[in-house]
Design a protein around this motif. Structure first.
Motif, PDB file in Angstrom:
ATOM      1  N   TYR A  65       0.895  -1.227   0.089  1.00 47.62           N
ATOM      2  CA  TYR A  65       0.139   0.288   0.006  1.00 47.62           C
ATOM      3  C   TYR A  65       0.834   1.239  -0.153  1.00 47.62           C
ATOM      4  N   LEU A  66       1.934   1.296   0.584  1.00 48.27           N
ATOM      5  CA  LEU A  66       2.848   2.349   0.671  1.00 48.27           C
ATOM      6  C   LEU A  66       3.313   2.670  -0.773  1.00 48.27           C
ATOM      7  N   ASP A  67       3.804   1.574  -1.450  1.00 50.91           N
ATOM      8  CA  ASP A  67       4.141   1.663  -2.801  1.00 50.91           C
ATOM      9  C   ASP A  67       3.076   2.299  -3.756  1.00 50.91           C
ATOM     10  N   GLU A  68       1.924   1.837  -3.483  1.00 50.60           N
ATOM     11  CA  GLU A  68       0.903   2.373  -4.424  1.00 50.60           C
ATOM     12  C   GLU A  68       0.433   4.027  -4.137  1.00 50.60           C
ATOM     13  N   ILE A  69       0.862   4.488  -2.918  1.00 50.26           N
ATOM     14  CA  ILE A  69       0.929   5.897  -2.643  1.00 50.26           C
ATOM     15  C   ILE A  69       1.881   6.661  -3.196  1.00 50.26           C
ATOM     16  N   ARG A  70       2.909   5.924  -3.044  1.00 55.47           N
ATOM     17  CA  ARG A  70       4.071   6.638  -3.533  1.00 55.47           C
ATOM     18  C   ARG A  70       4.203   6.754  -5.239  1.00 55.47           C
ATOM     19  N   GLU A  71       3.428   5.662  -5.771  1.00 53.30           N
ATOM     20  CA  GLU A  71       3.463   5.670  -7.251  1.00 53.30           C
ATOM     21  C   GLU A  71       2.519   6.677  -7.751  1.00 53.30           C
ATOM     22  N   THR A  72       1.526   7.052  -6.995  1.00 53.41           N
ATOM     23  CA  THR A  72       0.333   8.090  -7.179  1.00 53.41           C
ATOM     24  C   THR A  72       0.873   9.607  -6.914  1.00 53.41           C
ATOM     25  N   SER A  73       2.223   9.497  -6.092  1.00 56.69           N
ATOM     26  CA  SER A  73       2.568  10.769  -5.628  1.00 56.69           C
ATOM     27  C   SER A  73       1.663  11.576  -4.913  1.00 56.69           C
ATOM     28  N   ILE A  74       1.022  10.648  -3.760  1.00 52.76           N
ATOM     29  CA  ILE A  74      -0.135  11.359  -3.023  1.00 52.76           C
ATOM     30  C   ILE A  74       0.798  12.364  -1.901  1.00 52.76           C
ATOM     31  N   GLY A  75       0.187  13.464  -2.056  1.00 50.50           N
ATOM     32  CA  GLY A  75       0.700  14.417  -0.779  1.00 50.50           C
ATOM     33  C   GLY A  75       1.878  15.216  -1.410  1.00 50.50           C
TER      34      GLY A  75
ATOM     35  N   GLU B 247     -10.558  12.160  -4.184  1.00 49.10           N
ATOM     36  CA  GLU B 247     -11.244  11.189  -3.368  1.00 49.10           C
ATOM     37  C   GLU B 247     -10.708  10.017  -3.130  1.00 49.10           C
ATOM     38  N   GLU B 248     -10.075   9.605  -4.752  1.00 49.63           N
ATOM     39  CA  GLU B 248      -9.572   7.949  -4.885  1.00 49.63           C
ATOM     40  C   GLU B 248      -8.463   8.249  -3.720  1.00 49.63           C
ATOM     41  N   ASN B 249      -7.422   9.276  -3.746  1.00 46.52           N
ATOM     42  CA  ASN B 249      -5.946   9.344  -2.958  1.00 46.52           C
ATOM     43  C   ASN B 249      -6.529   9.001  -1.469  1.00 46.52           C
ATOM     44  N   ILE B 250      -7.632   9.856  -0.982  1.00 49.16           N
ATOM     45  CA  ILE B 250      -8.077   9.518   0.466  1.00 49.16           C
ATOM     46  C   ILE B 250      -8.293   8.154   0.622  1.00 49.16           C
ATOM     47  N   LYS B 251      -9.237   7.584  -0.390  1.00 45.19           N
ATOM     48  CA  LYS B 251      -9.562   6.354  -0.036  1.00 45.19           C
ATOM     49  C   LYS B 251      -8.332   5.327  -0.131  1.00 45.19           C
ATOM     50  N   GLU B 252      -7.353   5.480  -0.756  1.00 48.88           N
ATOM     51  CA  GLU B 252      -6.011   4.706  -0.846  1.00 48.88           C
ATOM     52  C   GLU B 252      -5.283   4.822   0.923  1.00 48.88           C
ATOM     53  N   VAL B 253      -5.240   6.091   1.077  1.00 44.45           N
ATOM     54  CA  VAL B 253      -4.793   6.333   2.457  1.00 44.45           C
ATOM     55  C   VAL B 253      -5.537   5.636   3.633  1.00 44.45           C
ATOM     56  N   GLN B 254      -6.687   5.812   3.116  1.00 41.99           N
ATOM     57  CA  GLN B 254      -7.693   5.218   4.526  1.00 41.99           C
ATOM     58  C   GLN B 254      -7.305   3.583   4.460  1.00 41.99           C
ATOM     59  N   GLU B 255      -7.480   3.088   3.372  1.00 35.51           N
ATOM     60  CA  GLU B 255      -7.154   1.650   3.092  1.00 35.51           C
ATOM     61  C   GLU B 255      -5.697   1.217   3.487  1.00 35.51           C
ATOM     62  N   SER B 256      -4.806   1.976   3.410  1.00 40.41           N
ATOM     63  CA  SER B 256      -3.727   1.702   3.977  1.00 40.41           C
ATOM     64  C   SER B 256      -3.480   1.473   5.258  1.00 40.41           C
ATOM     65  N   SER B 257      -4.153   2.594   5.843  1.00 43.80           N
ATOM     66  CA  SER B 257      -3.885   2.901   7.255  1.00 43.80           C
ATOM     67  C   SER B 257      -4.828   1.736   8.077  1.00 43.80           C
ATOM     68  N   ARG B 258      -5.775   1.425   7.413  1.00 41.63           N
ATOM     69  CA  ARG B 258      -6.648   0.352   8.013  1.00 41.63           C
ATOM     70  C   ARG B 258      -6.042  -1.027   7.932  1.00 41.63           C
TER      71      ARG B 258
ATOM     72  N   CYS C 205       0.997  11.870   4.342  1.00 43.57           N
ATOM     73  CA  CYS C 205      -0.347  11.866   3.741  1.00 43.57           C
ATOM     74  C   CYS C 205      -1.452  12.479   4.704  1.00 43.57           C
ATOM     75  N   SER C 206      -1.499  12.266   5.900  1.00 44.19           N
ATOM     76  CA  SER C 206      -2.426  12.800   6.878  1.00 44.19           C
ATOM     77  C   SER C 206      -2.177  14.389   7.128  1.00 44.19           C
ATOM     78  N   LEU C 207      -0.865  14.694   7.455  1.00 47.08           N
ATOM     79  CA  LEU C 207      -0.594  16.231   7.814  1.00 47.08           C
ATOM     80  C   LEU C 207      -0.705  17.068   6.495  1.00 47.08           C
ATOM     81  N   PRO C 208      -0.328  16.599   5.393  1.00 45.25           N
ATOM     82  CA  PRO C 208      -0.508  17.482   3.980  1.00 45.25           C
ATOM     83  C   PRO C 208      -1.903  17.525   3.700  1.00 45.25           C
TER      84      PRO C 208
END
Length: 274
Positions: free
Chosen positions: A10-20, A27-38, A85-88
């Motif tokens: 999940y962290l790799d997916e977040i990095r690939e989409t350059s979230i943050g 909305e999709e970015n937020i869902k990815e972060v929420q899913e990774s955290s969950r 992710c969360s702070l930005p």
């Protein structure tokens, strides 16, 4: 290793989409972060036998059975999600809220300005009516002093006020001549289209055909606008219709009284005979 692989994925997916990276989140970015955290929290709770994050305690986490590499992976993932992710996301949300608040304040100021303009215009119109009524009353009063005992009778006063009110209404009206007439037509839409050719968009009121229907006769359309200034502005551009296809025989005029129409007809006739 299963937990380690899932969190890393999940962290790799977040990095690939350059979230943050640009402080922007969809909305999709937020869902990815929420899913990774969950997933991360669920794996930690499952490992230590807790049903939820609230049940975890430092004593439960301090288990020698969990290898240092696994703890490091969890810690790294949690720090990454928080810092990148969360702070930005919170920073961006705050900026958006401030922008919306500024826009709301700006809109409220505009509304107040428009309300003040409307009040000012209403006061101006009332002032004009009062002035005209006062002039009429002085005229009647003068007539009374000259011996006309009935000049200030209630009937005459009512008639004077009605005349002033009608003249005030007439000053806000425009008459359209030569515009084709059909059954089930929308006169407001037709007038709006004419005004669009003149680059004018006033609020149109009381728009209707006037006169009795007669075969082969196109009745004029009369409509009113907010104030006499708009009437003057529209009429000053009316000549443009001569250059617009389909409106070359359409012309606009103020709503004249019968006396004014007779006087104008005489003037036109005199010019024609020159």
């Amino acid at each position: 290793m299963a937990v380690q692989y899932r969190a890393k994925k999940y962290l790799d997916e977040i990095r690939e989409t350059s979230i943050g990276t640009d402080n922007l989140f969809c909305e999709e970015n937020i869902k990815e972060v929420q899913e990774s955290s969950r997933v991360l929290v669920n794996d930690i709770c499952k490992t230590f036998g807790a049903d939820s994050l609230e049940q975890l305690t430092p004593e439960m986490i301090n288990k020698p059975s969990v290898v240092k590499a696994q703890m490091a992976e969890w810690l790294f993932s949690a720090i990454f999600l928080l810092d990148q992710c969360s702070l930005p996301l919170m920073s961006n949300a705050r900026a958006q809220i401030e922008n919306y608040q500024e826009e709301k304040i700006s809109d409220q100021k505009k509304i107040i300005e428009l309300q003040n303009d409307l009040i000012s215009q209403k006061n101006e119109e009332l002032g004009l009516i009062s002035k005209t009524v006062e002039t009429s009353m002085k005229t009647y009063s003068s007539a009374l002093q000259q011996g006309c005992s009935t000049a200030l009778s209630p009937k005459n006063i009512v008639a004077a006020v009605q005349k002033v009110a009608r003249e005030e209404d007439r000053s806000k009206e425009i008459v359209v001549f030569g515009l084709s007439e059909e059954k089930e037509e929308c006169t407001t839409a037709k007038v709006t289209k004419i005004l669009e050719h003149l680059d004018e968009k006033p609020k149109i009121q009381q728009c209707r055909r006037i006169g009795q229907e007669r075969t082969g006769v196109i009745r004029p359309i009369r409509f009113s606008v907010r104030n006499p200034e708009i009437v003057h502005q529209v009429l000053s551009k009316a000549k443009r219709l001569r250059e617009v296809e389909g409106y070359k025989t359409v012309y606009l005029s103020p709503n004249r009284t019968p006396e004014e129409r007779v006087a104008r007809q005489k003037l036109v006739t005199a010019r024609t005979l020159r």
